[in-house]
Write a protein that holds these residues in place. Structure first.
Motif, PDB file in Angstrom:
ATOM      1  N   MET A   1      19.969  -5.926   4.526  1.00  0.00           N
ATOM      2  CA  MET A   1      19.054  -4.839   4.187  1.00  0.00           C
ATOM      3  C   MET A   1      18.504  -4.247   5.483  1.00  0.00           C
ATOM      4  SD  MET A   1      16.968  -6.323   0.884  1.00  0.00           S
ATOM      5  CE  MET A   1      15.930  -4.928   0.677  1.00  0.00           C
ATOM      6  N   ASN A   2      18.387  -2.950   5.465  1.00  0.00           N
ATOM      7  CA  ASN A   2      17.848  -2.304   6.661  1.00  0.00           C
ATOM      8  C   ASN A   2      16.340  -2.101   6.521  1.00  0.00           C
ATOM      9  OD1 ASN A   2      17.543  -0.141   4.965  1.00  0.00           O
ATOM     10  ND2 ASN A   2      19.293   0.990   5.763  1.00  0.00           N
ATOM     11  N   THR A   3      15.744  -1.596   7.561  1.00  0.00           N
ATOM     12  CA  THR A   3      14.286  -1.426   7.603  1.00  0.00           C
ATOM     13  C   THR A   3      13.793  -0.475   6.520  1.00  0.00           C
ATOM     14  OG1 THR A   3      14.393  -1.786   9.984  1.00  0.00           O
ATOM     15  CG2 THR A   3      12.365  -0.841   9.131  1.00  0.00           C
ATOM     16  N   MET A   4      14.562   0.565   6.232  1.00  0.00           N
ATOM     17  CA  MET A   4      14.145   1.547   5.216  1.00  0.00           C
ATOM     18  C   MET A   4      14.024   0.891   3.842  1.00  0.00           C
ATOM     19  SD  MET A   4      13.114   4.446   4.950  1.00  0.00           S
ATOM     20  CE  MET A   4      12.901   5.868   3.977  1.00  0.00           C
ATOM     21  N   ASN A   5      14.928  -0.012   3.522  1.00  0.00           N
ATOM     22  CA  ASN A   5      14.844  -0.713   2.233  1.00  0.00           C
ATOM     23  C   ASN A   5      13.568  -1.541   2.138  1.00  0.00           C
ATOM     24  OD1 ASN A   5      17.250   0.344   1.355  1.00  0.00           O
ATOM     25  ND2 ASN A   5      18.450  -1.479   1.820  1.00  0.00           N
ATOM     26  N   TYR A   6      13.215  -2.218   3.227  1.00  0.00           N
ATOM     27  CA  TYR A   6      11.983  -3.004   3.233  1.00  0.00           C
ATOM     28  C   TYR A   6      10.752  -2.107   3.061  1.00  0.00           C
ATOM     29  CZ  TYR A   6      14.557  -7.137   4.735  1.00  0.00           C
ATOM     30  OH  TYR A   6      15.412  -8.200   4.792  1.00  0.00           O
ATOM     31  N   VAL A   7      10.763  -0.975   3.720  1.00  0.00           N
ATOM     32  CA  VAL A   7       9.645  -0.033   3.604  1.00  0.00           C
ATOM     33  C   VAL A   7       9.536   0.476   2.169  1.00  0.00           C
ATOM     34  CG1 VAL A   7       8.795   2.245   4.322  1.00  0.00           C
ATOM     35  CG2 VAL A   7       9.668   0.634   6.033  1.00  0.00           C
ATOM     36  N   LEU A   8      10.668   0.821   1.556  1.00  0.00           N
ATOM     37  CA  LEU A   8      10.650   1.312   0.175  1.00  0.00           C
ATOM     38  C   LEU A   8      10.185   0.221  -0.798  1.00  0.00           C
ATOM     39  CD1 LEU A   8      13.892   3.475   0.076  1.00  0.00           C
ATOM     40  CD2 LEU A   8      11.511   4.275   0.064  1.00  0.00           C
ATOM     41  N   ILE A   9      10.591  -1.010  -0.576  1.00  0.00           N
ATOM     42  CA  ILE A   9      10.140  -2.118  -1.430  1.00  0.00           C
ATOM     43  C   ILE A   9       8.630  -2.306  -1.306  1.00  0.00           C
ATOM     44  CG2 ILE A   9      10.211  -4.634  -1.720  1.00  0.00           C
ATOM     45  CD1 ILE A   9      13.218  -4.458  -1.054  1.00  0.00           C
ATOM     46  N   LEU A  10       8.128  -2.300  -0.074  1.00  0.00           N
ATOM     47  CA  LEU A  10       6.678  -2.445   0.132  1.00  0.00           C
ATOM     48  C   LEU A  10       5.916  -1.283  -0.486  1.00  0.00           C
ATOM     49  CD1 LEU A  10       6.532  -3.818   3.771  1.00  0.00           C
ATOM     50  CD2 LEU A  10       5.843  -4.983   1.684  1.00  0.00           C
ATOM     51  N   LEU A  11       6.431  -0.073  -0.330  1.00  0.00           N
ATOM     52  CA  LEU A  11       5.782   1.098  -0.930  1.00  0.00           C
ATOM     53  C   LEU A  11       5.772   0.990  -2.449  1.00  0.00           C
ATOM     54  CD1 LEU A  11       4.462   3.815  -0.332  1.00  0.00           C
ATOM     55  CD2 LEU A  11       6.724   4.855  -0.470  1.00  0.00           C
ATOM     56  N   GLY A  12       6.881   0.555  -3.024  1.00  0.00           N
ATOM     57  CA  GLY A  12       6.942   0.375  -4.476  1.00  0.00           C
ATOM     58  C   GLY A  12       5.957  -0.679  -4.959  1.00  0.00           C
ATOM     59  N   MET A  13       5.851  -1.784  -4.225  1.00  0.00           N
ATOM     60  CA  MET A  13       4.895  -2.828  -4.610  1.00  0.00           C
ATOM     61  C   MET A  13       3.463  -2.309  -4.511  1.00  0.00           C
ATOM     62  SD  MET A  13       6.726  -6.329  -3.170  1.00  0.00           S
ATOM     63  CE  MET A  13       5.892  -6.239  -1.649  1.00  0.00           C
ATOM     64  N   PHE A  14       3.189  -1.492  -3.496  1.00  0.00           N
ATOM     65  CA  PHE A  14       1.853  -0.897  -3.367  1.00  0.00           C
ATOM     66  C   PHE A  14       1.541   0.002  -4.550  1.00  0.00           C
ATOM     67  CE2 PHE A  14      -0.414   3.008  -2.253  1.00  0.00           C
ATOM     68  CZ  PHE A  14      -1.668   2.484  -2.009  1.00  0.00           C
ATOM     69  N   VAL A  15       2.491   0.853  -4.917  1.00  0.00           N
ATOM     70  CA  VAL A  15       2.264   1.796  -6.028  1.00  0.00           C
ATOM     71  C   VAL A  15       1.999   1.035  -7.325  1.00  0.00           C
ATOM     72  CG1 VAL A  15       3.395   3.536  -7.479  1.00  0.00           C
ATOM     73  CG2 VAL A  15       3.529   3.705  -4.993  1.00  0.00           C
ATOM     74  N   VAL A  16       2.782   0.006  -7.595  1.00  0.00           N
ATOM     75  CA  VAL A  16       2.597  -0.768  -8.830  1.00  0.00           C
ATOM     76  C   VAL A  16       1.242  -1.482  -8.819  1.00  0.00           C
ATOM     77  CG1 VAL A  16       3.437  -2.766 -10.121  1.00  0.00           C
ATOM     78  CG2 VAL A  16       5.043  -1.049  -9.302  1.00  0.00           C
ATOM     79  N   THR A  17       0.919  -2.137  -7.709  1.00  0.00           N
ATOM     80  CA  THR A  17      -0.346  -2.866  -7.621  1.00  0.00           C
ATOM     81  C   THR A  17      -1.534  -1.924  -7.729  1.00  0.00           C
ATOM     82  OG1 THR A  17       0.703  -4.519  -6.229  1.00  0.00           O
ATOM     83  CG2 THR A  17      -1.687  -4.471  -6.210  1.00  0.00           C
ATOM     84  N   PHE A  18      -1.498  -0.823  -7.004  1.00  0.00           N
ATOM     85  CA  PHE A  18      -2.590   0.138  -7.064  1.00  0.00           C
ATOM     86  C   PHE A  18      -2.698   0.747  -8.458  1.00  0.00           C
ATOM     87  CE2 PHE A  18      -4.173   4.494  -6.844  1.00  0.00           C
ATOM     88  CZ  PHE A  18      -5.411   4.268  -6.275  1.00  0.00           C
ATOM     89  N   GLY A  19      -1.554   1.078  -9.063  1.00  0.00           N
ATOM     90  CA  GLY A  19      -1.567   1.677 -10.394  1.00  0.00           C
ATOM     91  C   GLY A  19      -2.205   0.781 -11.433  1.00  0.00           C
ATOM     92  N   ILE A  20      -1.873  -0.494 -11.397  1.00  0.00           N
ATOM     93  CA  ILE A  20      -2.453  -1.445 -12.355  1.00  0.00           C
ATOM     94  C   ILE A  20      -3.967  -1.546 -12.159  1.00  0.00           C
ATOM     95  CG2 ILE A  20      -2.564  -3.883 -12.977  1.00  0.00           C
ATOM     96  CD1 ILE A  20       0.469  -3.978 -12.427  1.00  0.00           C
ATOM     97  N   ARG A  21      -4.375  -1.674 -10.927  1.00  0.00           N
ATOM     98  CA  ARG A  21      -5.816  -1.812 -10.663  1.00  0.00           C
ATOM     99  C   ARG A  21      -6.560  -0.532 -10.994  1.00  0.00           C
ATOM    100  NH1 ARG A  21      -4.492  -5.490  -5.878  1.00  0.00           N
ATOM    101  NH2 ARG A  21      -4.716  -7.481  -6.916  1.00  0.00           N
ATOM    102  N   PHE A  22      -5.963   0.610 -10.713  1.00  0.00           N
ATOM    103  CA  PHE A  22      -6.606   1.883 -11.022  1.00  0.00           C
ATOM    104  C   PHE A  22      -6.832   2.024 -12.527  1.00  0.00           C
ATOM    105  CE2 PHE A  22      -6.367   6.338 -12.284  1.00  0.00           C
ATOM    106  CZ  PHE A  22      -7.428   6.849 -11.554  1.00  0.00           C
ATOM    107  N   VAL A  23      -5.819   1.666 -13.306  1.00  0.00           N
ATOM    108  CA  VAL A  23      -5.941   1.761 -14.764  1.00  0.00           C
ATOM    109  C   VAL A  23      -7.037   0.824 -15.266  1.00  0.00           C
ATOM    110  CG1 VAL A  23      -4.754   1.286 -16.937  1.00  0.00           C
ATOM    111  CG2 VAL A  23      -3.601   2.567 -15.144  1.00  0.00           C
ATOM    112  N   LEU A  24      -7.100  -0.392 -14.738  1.00  0.00           N
ATOM    113  CA  LEU A  24      -8.133  -1.334 -15.181  1.00  0.00           C
ATOM    114  C   LEU A  24      -9.531  -0.817 -14.835  1.00  0.00           C
ATOM    115  CD1 LEU A  24      -6.456  -4.725 -14.321  1.00  0.00           C
ATOM    116  CD2 LEU A  24      -6.751  -3.690 -16.561  1.00  0.00           C
ATOM    117  N   PHE A  25      -9.711  -0.270 -13.631  1.00  0.00           N
ATOM    118  CA  PHE A  25     -11.014   0.291 -13.263  1.00  0.00           C
ATOM    119  C   PHE A  25     -11.341   1.512 -14.114  1.00  0.00           C
ATOM    120  CE2 PHE A  25     -10.536  -1.858  -9.019  1.00  0.00           C
ATOM    121  CZ  PHE A  25     -11.596  -2.728  -9.223  1.00  0.00           C
ATOM    122  N   ALA A  26     -10.340   2.314 -14.398  1.00  0.00           N
ATOM    123  CA  ALA A  26     -10.578   3.510 -15.203  1.00  0.00           C
ATOM    124  C   ALA A  26     -11.008   3.129 -16.612  1.00  0.00           C
ATOM    125  CB  ALA A  26      -9.314   4.368 -15.247  1.00  0.00           C
ATOM    126  N   LYS A  27     -10.378   2.083 -17.156  1.00  0.00           N
ATOM    127  CA  LYS A  27     -10.755   1.650 -18.504  1.00  0.00           C
ATOM    128  C   LYS A  27     -12.148   1.028 -18.529  1.00  0.00           C
ATOM    129  CE  LYS A  27      -8.091   2.315 -21.559  1.00  0.00           C
ATOM    130  NZ  LYS A  27      -8.222   3.514 -22.361  1.00  0.00           N
TER     131      LYS A  27
END
Length: 108
Positions: A1-27
């Protein structure tokens, strides 16, 4: 895997984690969400359960298997009918599990 794949994986994990927490705070009424998004979020549990259960019901040995003698199909069918008719989530799950295990035990 190259560096771009690692960056995309980390970005995806950030989006999922932030999205879940945002929804819980919003509720919890700490964030005001638009009405259309609030209405749409009510369908998330049903959509997630459907996405998890559908492959288990219809796929067997890497092929599609739809038959009324399958405990998975019968359990899902009875759960679907119960859910549409009574609109009680817990009862729907109980009926589906009960029918599944009853057919599994009876058919051997």
């Amino acid at each position: 895997m190259n560096t771009m794949n690692y960056v995309l994986i980390l970005l995806g994990m950030f989006v999922v984690t932030f999205g879940i927490r945002f929804v819980l705070f919003a509720k919890a009424n700490k964030v005001v969400m638009p009405a259309f998004l609030d209405r749409g979020l009510k369908f998330v549990p049903v959509a997630v359960l459907t996405a998890i259960i559908t492959p288990m019901v219809f796929v067997s040995n890497n092929s599609v298997h739809v038959s009324l003698d399958s405990p998975w199909v019968l359990g899902a069918l009875f759960a679907f009918i119960t859910g549409i008719w009574l609109q009680k989530q817990l009862l729907t799950i109980i009926v589906g599990v009960f029918v599944f295990f009853t057919v599994k035990i009876v058919s051997g």
